[in-house]
Scaffold this motif. Structure first.
Motif, PDB file in Angstrom:
ATOM      1  N   THR A   1      43.535  34.130  51.499  1.00 44.08           N
ATOM      2  CA  THR A   1      42.107  34.412  51.389  1.00 44.08           C
ATOM      3  C   THR A   1      41.755  35.737  52.064  1.00 44.08           C
ATOM      4  O   THR A   1      40.948  36.522  51.549  1.00 44.08           O
ATOM      5  CB  THR A   1      41.277  33.284  52.027  1.00 44.08           C
ATOM      6  OG1 THR A   1      41.702  33.082  53.381  1.00 44.08           O
ATOM      7  CG2 THR A   1      41.438  31.996  51.247  1.00 44.08           C
ATOM      8  N   LEU A   2      42.359  35.998  53.208  1.00 43.82           N
ATOM      9  CA  LEU A   2      42.113  37.250  53.924  1.00 43.82           C
ATOM     10  C   LEU A   2      42.588  38.458  53.117  1.00 43.82           C
ATOM     11  O   LEU A   2      41.872  39.464  52.998  1.00 43.82           O
ATOM     12  CB  LEU A   2      42.821  37.210  55.273  1.00 43.82           C
ATOM     13  CG  LEU A   2      42.764  38.482  56.124  1.00 43.82           C
ATOM     14  CD1 LEU A   2      41.352  38.738  56.616  1.00 43.82           C
ATOM     15  CD2 LEU A   2      43.738  38.369  57.302  1.00 43.82           C
ATOM     16  N   LEU A   3      43.778  38.353  52.553  1.00 38.66           N
ATOM     17  CA  LEU A   3      44.313  39.462  51.758  1.00 38.66           C
ATOM     18  C   LEU A   3      43.480  39.684  50.504  1.00 38.66           C
ATOM     19  O   LEU A   3      43.213  40.834  50.110  1.00 38.66           O
ATOM     20  CB  LEU A   3      45.772  39.192  51.396  1.00 38.66           C
ATOM     21  CG  LEU A   3      46.749  39.041  52.569  1.00 38.66           C
ATOM     22  CD1 LEU A   3      48.145  38.728  52.050  1.00 38.66           C
ATOM     23  CD2 LEU A   3      46.760  40.286  53.446  1.00 38.66           C
ATOM     24  N   ALA A   4      43.055  38.578  49.864  1.00 38.85           N
ATOM     25  CA  ALA A   4      42.238  38.699  48.653  1.00 38.85           C
ATOM     26  C   ALA A   4      40.891  39.344  48.963  1.00 38.85           C
ATOM     27  O   ALA A   4      40.409  40.212  48.215  1.00 38.85           O
ATOM     28  CB  ALA A   4      42.041  37.324  48.029  1.00 38.85           C
ATOM     29  N   ALA A   5      40.272  38.923  50.058  1.00 37.28           N
ATOM     30  CA  ALA A   5      38.986  39.502  50.442  1.00 37.28           C
ATOM     31  C   ALA A   5      39.129  40.985  50.759  1.00 37.28           C
ATOM     32  O   ALA A   5      38.278  41.807  50.371  1.00 37.28           O
ATOM     33  CB  ALA A   5      38.412  38.757  51.645  1.00 37.28           C
ATOM     34  N   THR A   6      40.205  41.334  51.452  1.00 36.68           N
ATOM     35  CA  THR A   6      40.440  42.744  51.793  1.00 36.68           C
ATOM     36  C   THR A   6      40.578  43.589  50.531  1.00 36.68           C
ATOM     37  O   THR A   6      39.961  44.671  50.409  1.00 36.68           O
ATOM     38  CB  THR A   6      41.696  42.878  52.657  1.00 36.68           C
ATOM     39  OG1 THR A   6      41.518  42.117  53.858  1.00 36.68           O
ATOM     40  CG2 THR A   6      41.964  44.335  53.022  1.00 36.68           C
TER      41      THR A   6
ATOM     42  N   VAL B   1      37.099  43.922  48.772  1.00 34.07           N
ATOM     43  CA  VAL B   1      36.194  44.847  49.472  1.00 34.07           C
ATOM     44  C   VAL B   1      36.657  46.282  49.287  1.00 34.07           C
ATOM     45  O   VAL B   1      35.837  47.196  49.037  1.00 34.07           O
ATOM     46  CB  VAL B   1      36.104  44.476  50.969  1.00 34.07           C
ATOM     47  CG1 VAL B   1      35.358  45.551  51.743  1.00 34.07           C
ATOM     48  CG2 VAL B   1      35.411  43.132  51.136  1.00 34.07           C
ATOM     49  N   GLN B   2      37.953  46.516  49.396  1.00 35.70           N
ATOM     50  CA  GLN B   2      38.464  47.868  49.162  1.00 35.70           C
ATOM     51  C   GLN B   2      38.109  48.346  47.764  1.00 35.70           C
ATOM     52  O   GLN B   2      37.727  49.510  47.566  1.00 35.70           O
ATOM     53  CB  GLN B   2      39.979  47.893  49.363  1.00 35.70           C
ATOM     54  CG  GLN B   2      40.423  47.800  50.804  1.00 35.70           C
ATOM     55  CD  GLN B   2      41.931  47.721  50.947  1.00 35.70           C
ATOM     56  OE1 GLN B   2      42.625  47.147  50.100  1.00 35.70           O
ATOM     57  NE2 GLN B   2      42.465  48.291  52.019  1.00 35.70           N
ATOM     58  N   GLY B   3      38.207  47.450  46.784  1.00 33.01           N
ATOM     59  CA  GLY B   3      37.913  47.835  45.407  1.00 33.01           C
ATOM     60  C   GLY B   3      36.464  48.219  45.194  1.00 33.01           C
ATOM     61  O   GLY B   3      36.175  49.245  44.572  1.00 33.01           O
TER      62      GLY B   3
ATOM     63  N   LEU C   1      34.315  49.156  47.478  1.00 36.98           N
ATOM     64  CA  LEU C   1      34.009  50.369  48.239  1.00 36.98           C
ATOM     65  C   LEU C   1      34.552  51.612  47.557  1.00 36.98           C
ATOM     66  O   LEU C   1      33.920  52.680  47.594  1.00 36.98           O
ATOM     67  CB  LEU C   1      34.587  50.247  49.658  1.00 36.98           C
ATOM     68  CG  LEU C   1      33.910  49.214  50.561  1.00 36.98           C
ATOM     69  CD1 LEU C   1      34.649  49.109  51.886  1.00 36.98           C
ATOM     70  CD2 LEU C   1      32.444  49.557  50.786  1.00 36.98           C
ATOM     71  N   ARG C   2      35.719  51.472  46.916  1.00 39.00           N
ATOM     72  CA  ARG C   2      36.268  52.596  46.153  1.00 39.00           C
ATOM     73  C   ARG C   2      35.328  52.986  45.011  1.00 39.00           C
ATOM     74  O   ARG C   2      35.080  54.167  44.758  1.00 39.00           O
ATOM     75  CB  ARG C   2      37.652  52.225  45.617  1.00 39.00           C
ATOM     76  CG  ARG C   2      38.410  53.378  44.985  1.00 39.00           C
ATOM     77  CD  ARG C   2      39.788  52.937  44.505  1.00 39.00           C
ATOM     78  NE  ARG C   2      40.544  52.295  45.583  1.00 39.00           N
ATOM     79  CZ  ARG C   2      40.880  51.021  45.614  1.00 39.00           C
ATOM     80  NH1 ARG C   2      40.539  50.206  44.621  1.00 39.00           N
ATOM     81  NH2 ARG C   2      41.562  50.539  46.631  1.00 39.00           N
ATOM     82  N   THR C   3      34.776  51.970  44.347  1.00 36.43           N
ATOM     83  CA  THR C   3      33.831  52.240  43.262  1.00 36.43           C
ATOM     84  C   THR C   3      32.583  52.942  43.778  1.00 36.43           C
ATOM     85  O   THR C   3      32.106  53.922  43.188  1.00 36.43           O
ATOM     86  CB  THR C   3      33.443  50.926  42.564  1.00 36.43           C
ATOM     87  OG1 THR C   3      34.609  50.349  41.973  1.00 36.43           O
ATOM     88  CG2 THR C   3      32.394  51.167  41.488  1.00 36.43           C
ATOM     89  N   ILE C   4      32.045  52.465  44.891  1.00 34.92           N
ATOM     90  CA  ILE C   4      30.846  53.096  45.459  1.00 34.92           C
ATOM     91  C   ILE C   4      31.146  54.533  45.875  1.00 34.92           C
ATOM     92  O   ILE C   4      30.334  55.454  45.650  1.00 34.92           O
ATOM     93  CB  ILE C   4      30.316  52.276  46.643  1.00 34.92           C
ATOM     94  CG1 ILE C   4      29.819  50.903  46.162  1.00 34.92           C
ATOM     95  CG2 ILE C   4      29.201  53.015  47.370  1.00 34.92           C
ATOM     96  CD1 ILE C   4      29.450  49.941  47.288  1.00 34.92           C
ATOM     97  N   ALA C   5      32.306  54.757  46.463  1.00 31.65           N
ATOM     98  CA  ALA C   5      32.665  56.109  46.895  1.00 31.65           C
ATOM     99  C   ALA C   5      32.804  57.051  45.706  1.00 31.65           C
ATOM    100  O   ALA C   5      32.385  58.220  45.775  1.00 31.65           O
ATOM    101  CB  ALA C   5      33.970  56.068  47.686  1.00 31.65           C
ATOM    102  N   GLU C   6      33.389  56.565  44.617  1.00 30.69           N
ATOM    103  CA  GLU C   6      33.632  57.420  43.462  1.00 30.69           C
ATOM    104  C   GLU C   6      32.403  57.590  42.583  1.00 30.69           C
ATOM    105  O   GLU C   6      32.177  58.676  42.027  1.00 30.69           O
ATOM    106  CB  GLU C   6      34.784  56.834  42.628  1.00 30.69           C
ATOM    107  CG  GLU C   6      36.133  56.875  43.332  1.00 30.69           C
ATOM    108  CD  GLU C   6      37.203  56.119  42.580  1.00 30.69           C
ATOM    109  OE1 GLU C   6      36.870  55.468  41.553  1.00 30.69           O
ATOM    110  OE2 GLU C   6      38.376  56.162  43.018  1.00 30.69           O
ATOM    111  N   GLU C   7      31.611  56.524  42.445  1.00 32.18           N
ATOM    112  CA  GLU C   7      30.504  56.545  41.484  1.00 32.18           C
ATOM    113  C   GLU C   7      29.142  56.581  42.146  1.00 32.18           C
ATOM    114  O   GLU C   7      28.122  56.632  41.453  1.00 32.18           O
ATOM    115  CB  GLU C   7      30.615  55.317  40.570  1.00 32.18           C
ATOM    116  CG  GLU C   7      31.943  55.244  39.816  1.00 32.18           C
ATOM    117  CD  GLU C   7      32.071  53.974  38.993  1.00 32.18           C
ATOM    118  OE1 GLU C   7      31.055  53.254  38.831  1.00 32.18           O
ATOM    119  OE2 GLU C   7      33.188  53.696  38.503  1.00 32.18           O
TER     120      GLU C   7
END
Length: 301
Positions: A249-254, A257-259, A261-267
């Motif tokens: 669950t921890l790895l999936a959540a990480t 969230v990374q995904g 945040l990557r979208t927000i950073a790029e778009e």
């Protein structure tokens, strides 16, 4: 789920009694890891019969640091109390080394018991401990850990509280020593045995064979760790009673969230991924807003 005004009773009695029933059942009990109250609710809502409070995930979520003994007993008790309050399922909790000697173990067991856990596990590492799948572990002498298990047994007030004895000795002194320690821990009164981080299927099978009938056994399916990822059918065949999936669950959540945040950073917006996320209303339903509204009506003047 753990309603705001519910009791700790389940159709089968207390969560501790229910856990003992599950451990004695014909199928291995699966307990996915939860690192906070929200993830615990998600485990329960997914239909699992028990929740495992991961120490690795607790360290990561509370302080953003690895599981190397940085959290205190108070930190862990505070976290497990939140998880217990969030769900109606039995909560199995990591209690590390008991945070000191046998006298500290007495305090730890009573604090965890008061927090409402159904089970806790104590390990034989030297403090500060490390995650069981990290290198550099050191273990205390067998006799010292036997004394700590005996102290834990005498400290519990509820005989249904399940005490799990974990040994990390396989990585330090070899598998034979770990198995002998586990036998000694069972003789000292441990309810369940946990040989951490065997590194091959042969070693896993040896643990299962040598400790068969001594006490129920834990298989720690540590995602990405040193123990090979056996199929569940093989774990069942070997006779393990409790299977932990501590950090999926921890790895999936990480990753999620990374995904985003990557979208927000790029778009510069999460717009393109909004259809992959729960809606606001769905999420507030998930965390219990309908119950709050019902209680507001119930207790309105």
């Amino acid at each position: 789920m753990g309603d705001l005004v519910s009791t700790s009773e389940t159709p089968s009695g207390t969560p501790r009694a229910r856990l003992r029933e599950l451990l004695a059942g014909p199928e291995p009990l699966i307990a996915p890891g939860a690192y906070d109250a929200l993830s615990a609710r998600l485990v329960e809502q997914a239909g699992f019969d028990a929740v495992y409070m991961t120490g690795f995930g607790t360290s990561a979520s509370r302080i953003g640091r690895p599981d190397v003994g940085l959290l205190s007993a108070g930190d862990m008790v505070d976290q497990v109390r939140r998880l217990v309050d969030a769900v109606d399922r039995p909560v199995i909790a990591d209690a590390d080394t008991g945070y000191g000697n046998a006298i500290n173990v007495i305090h730890t067991v009573r604090a965890y018991e008061q927090a409402g856990v159904a089970a806790l596990h104590l390990e034989d590492q030297v403090m500060p401990k490390k995650c069981g799948h990290m290198s550099g572990k050191v273990v205390v002498p067998r006799e010292e850990m036997v004394g700590k298990i005996r102290a834990a047994v005498e400290a519990r007030r509820d005989p249904d509280l399940v005490l799990v004895a974990r040994t990390d000795a396989a990585a330090v002194h070899g598998l034979d020593d770990a198995i002998e320690r586990a036998r000694a821990f069972a003789d000292a009164g441990a309810d369940v045995l946990f040989v951490e981080a065997p590194t091959s299927e042969d070693d896993i099978a040896t643990v299962a064979r040598e400790l068969h009938g001594v006490a129920p056994l834990v298989f720690n399916w540590a995602e990405g760790g040193r123990t090979p990822p056996l199929p569940f059918e093989r774990v069942r065949e070997l006779g393990f009673s409790l299977v932990l999936y501590p950090i999926a669950t921890l790895l999936a959540a990480t990753a999620a969230v990374q995904g985003v945040l990557r979208t927000i950073a790029e778009e510069r917006s999460p717009l393109s991924v909004m259809d992959t996320l729960p809606t606001f209303d769905d999420f507030t339903d998930l965390i219990g807003l309908p119950e709050v509204r019902a209680l507001e009506q119930r207790f309105a003047d």
